[in-house]
Design an enzyme around this catalytic site. Sequence first.
Site, PDB file in Angstrom:
ATOM      1  N   ASP A 151       0.844  -1.193   0.000  1.00 33.95           N
ATOM      2  CA  ASP A 151       0.000   0.000   0.000  1.00 33.95           C
ATOM      3  C   ASP A 151       0.879   1.242   0.000  1.00 33.95           C
ATOM      4  O   ASP A 151       1.946   1.248  -0.616  1.00 33.95           O
ATOM      5  CB  ASP A 151      -0.898  -0.047   1.251  1.00 33.95           C
ATOM      6  CG  ASP A 151      -2.239   0.631   1.055  1.00 33.95           C
ATOM      7  OD1 ASP A 151      -2.251   1.865   0.967  1.00 33.95           O
ATOM      8  OD2 ASP A 151      -3.258  -0.074   1.016  1.00 33.95           O
ATOM      9  N   ASP A 171      -1.660   3.938  18.278  1.00 34.66           N
ATOM     10  CA  ASP A 171      -2.404   2.697  18.480  1.00 34.66           C
ATOM     11  C   ASP A 171      -1.811   1.532  17.699  1.00 34.66           C
ATOM     12  O   ASP A 171      -2.419   0.472  17.602  1.00 34.66           O
ATOM     13  CB  ASP A 171      -3.880   2.884  18.093  1.00 34.66           C
ATOM     14  CG  ASP A 171      -4.810   2.045  18.961  1.00 34.66           C
ATOM     15  OD1 ASP A 171      -4.314   1.357  19.869  1.00 34.66           O
ATOM     16  OD2 ASP A 171      -6.028   2.068  18.718  1.00 34.66           O
ATOM     17  N   HIS A 196      -3.308   6.165   3.990  1.00 34.32           N
ATOM     18  CA  HIS A 196      -4.190   5.067   3.608  1.00 34.32           C
ATOM     19  C   HIS A 196      -3.704   3.721   4.145  1.00 34.32           C
ATOM     20  O   HIS A 196      -4.462   2.953   4.757  1.00 34.32           O
ATOM     21  CB  HIS A 196      -4.278   5.034   2.077  1.00 34.32           C
ATOM     22  CG  HIS A 196      -5.222   4.021   1.518  1.00 34.32           C
ATOM     23  ND1 HIS A 196      -4.831   2.742   1.196  1.00 34.32           N
ATOM     24  CD2 HIS A 196      -6.534   4.115   1.188  1.00 34.32           C
ATOM     25  CE1 HIS A 196      -5.870   2.078   0.703  1.00 34.32           C
ATOM     26  NE2 HIS A 196      -6.918   2.893   0.681  1.00 34.32           N
ATOM     27  N   ASN A 210      -5.629  -2.345  24.681  1.00 35.74           N
ATOM     28  CA  ASN A 210      -4.582  -1.545  25.320  1.00 35.74           C
ATOM     29  C   ASN A 210      -5.138  -0.269  25.962  1.00 35.74           C
ATOM     30  O   ASN A 210      -4.376   0.614  26.351  1.00 35.74           O
ATOM     31  CB  ASN A 210      -3.505  -1.170  24.297  1.00 35.74           C
ATOM     32  CG  ASN A 210      -4.041  -0.343  23.139  1.00 35.74           C
ATOM     33  OD1 ASN A 210      -5.243  -0.320  22.894  1.00 35.74           O
ATOM     34  ND2 ASN A 210      -3.149   0.317  22.419  1.00 35.74           N
ATOM     35  N   SER A 385     -11.319  -0.589   0.183  1.00 33.05           N
ATOM     36  CA  SER A 385     -10.034  -0.823   0.849  1.00 33.05           C
ATOM     37  C   SER A 385     -10.244  -1.268   2.285  1.00 33.05           C
ATOM     38  O   SER A 385      -9.575  -2.184   2.782  1.00 33.05           O
ATOM     39  CB  SER A 385      -9.191   0.453   0.846  1.00 33.05           C
ATOM     40  OG  SER A 385      -8.703   0.741  -0.430  1.00 33.05           O
TER      41      SER A 385
END
Length: 659
Positions: A151, A171, A196, A210, A385
Amino acid sequence: MAARQVVVRLVVAALVTLTVLWGRGQRPQPGVFVPHAEGEKAPGELIVSFRRPLSAPERDAILAPLGASVKREMLLDGYATVSVPAGQEEDVGRRLAQSAAVRTVEENGLRFPLFVPNDEFYSVQWNMTMIQMEQAWEVNRGGGVVVAVVDTGVAYEDYLDGETQFGRAPDLAGTQFVSPYDMYSNDPHANDDFGHGTHVAGTIAQTTNNGIGVAGIAFEASVMPVKVCGNDPTRTPKYGCPQDHIADGVKWAVDHGARVINLSIGGGGGLTQAEQDALNLAQDRGVVVIAAAGNSGTDRLDYPAAFPSVIAVGAVGKDQILASYSSYGTGDPGHQLDLVAPGGDTDPEGSNWIYQNSYLHFCPPNPTTPESFTNFVYCPYRGTSMAAAHVSGVAALVLSKFPSLSPDQVRTVLTCSALDLGPPGVDLQYGSGLVQAYNALRDDDGDGVPNCLDAVFNTPTPTPSPPPDLCAAGELTPTATPTEAPSPTASPGETGSPTPTPTPAPSRTPLPSDTVSVTDTPAPTPTDTPTPTPTASPTDTPALSPTGSATPGLTPSASPSPTPSPEPATPAPTPTPTLTPTPTAAVFGCGDVDCSGAIDSADALWVLRYIAGLQPSATCIGRAYVDCDSKISVADALVILRYVAGLRLSVPDGCAGPG
């Protein structure tokens, strides 16, 4: 008188005999031992039910010789939890069940609360519950599998590239990354210069449980960032994904241990030979390739999703209806849309989107937001996507639990476990349906084979008896089916997103033939402002505030006025005829498995290929069921070979064709 005495004696003897026999028939039978077939169990514990109330001394007399004792009286009448030496549950259980005073003995299995991540904004991830993730996480979380995200790169490291500073997404801090590579710079720093790829990677394997942000599907899997898209000032538009880079990106992923390759990129014009060779290499090496169907809303799949070895994924919104932008339909000959997955779509509240951690400048429709590769928010986006990323994550779970599966077998598992949407059966708009993670992971009989493969290979027909011999009657006309798809041709009409970047602009100049676009749309700008609103900094635990502002994602500062983004000018998918479902293993009563017009040894080979999971493309594979035993098996191949050799068939008439 004597005769009467004889009769009386006979009657008495008969009554005595009947009484004895009745007493024997009423004698209590031994109990039943029931092992815990699958999953965890409490060590050293059995659940025992007794046929009648017993005193403590009576129970001790039964249990003590076996080294067992009552752990607790259950509230359920006649039941007790019994302690036995750890590791001897089955041995003691079977011996205990021999007592006439015992009705059942069962191992004490363990159940668990379904895993619900503690990530702060998990509640907005409707997409996770839609595909059964909470049940699936109890079974597998993707450990040991590498997923290549081919990507725009991924925000996986803190790195200074000349004057450009890149940062690791907050994250993704706990996500494992392996073997990154940048095809543009020919170096191992595949940092995302767009946003993206980071969003896509988050859906696949975002750090989960988390306490911050959102969750990912296969969060114990490793991600391989492979950058194939980038800026080139000599092109218009400048940002794109050249086909040579895509081919090399696939090759890099295959050579460096990826089991799944996610291609959330697409465009028209067919594949180059280099791309075909790379995708064929992936198939040959056992790598599952998954691609986005495209965002043009037409009935033609984008490339590379249109290529037969690639699993093509369309998008649905929260309502499980095909998204307005999602491409569907067919690709290369013999190939069509395989599945759909959550991709987001328009809704009045603006909550029908897929949230993941990415760059602030990637997220809003406001083009004046300064570009920064260190400023992150939880960004809502929509597109095929995003849908493809969901299927890649589920494929990683499947391969983690069943690592020996081939790419074709993984496709079968994903499609046969999907939730059927649209017209019954396989269709052009939804393929086999909505991907379902828990269904794909189920192995109820514990044989190490997913339920779906058990169903496909072991129960090929829903009917117990064969229908008439259609081949012998001349009612089926054999038609040859190619085993290899021809080289792809240019896609007719407008296919794929004509935009080189996932911007909200409804139309752009089409990409040149040597580039493929990333194909998604940022979230619109809803008029409401959801909560919560934490006080942490924007790069740590932003608040949920998808409002129409320069910070429409999940950020702690969201109070600007709403400015709705224009909807993409993409046509809604038009209804198309439903494909004829792939023939199942119905009993046709003949052995011409490959539709050649003759029963020969090649038919036996097709049967063996089918059993091995190689998914022969012969449309007559259903006729492999030739010995009437309710399954396609090696025995069917042997029956065919016996027929070819001219040997008499010892099977019911009509099951194996003429002769």
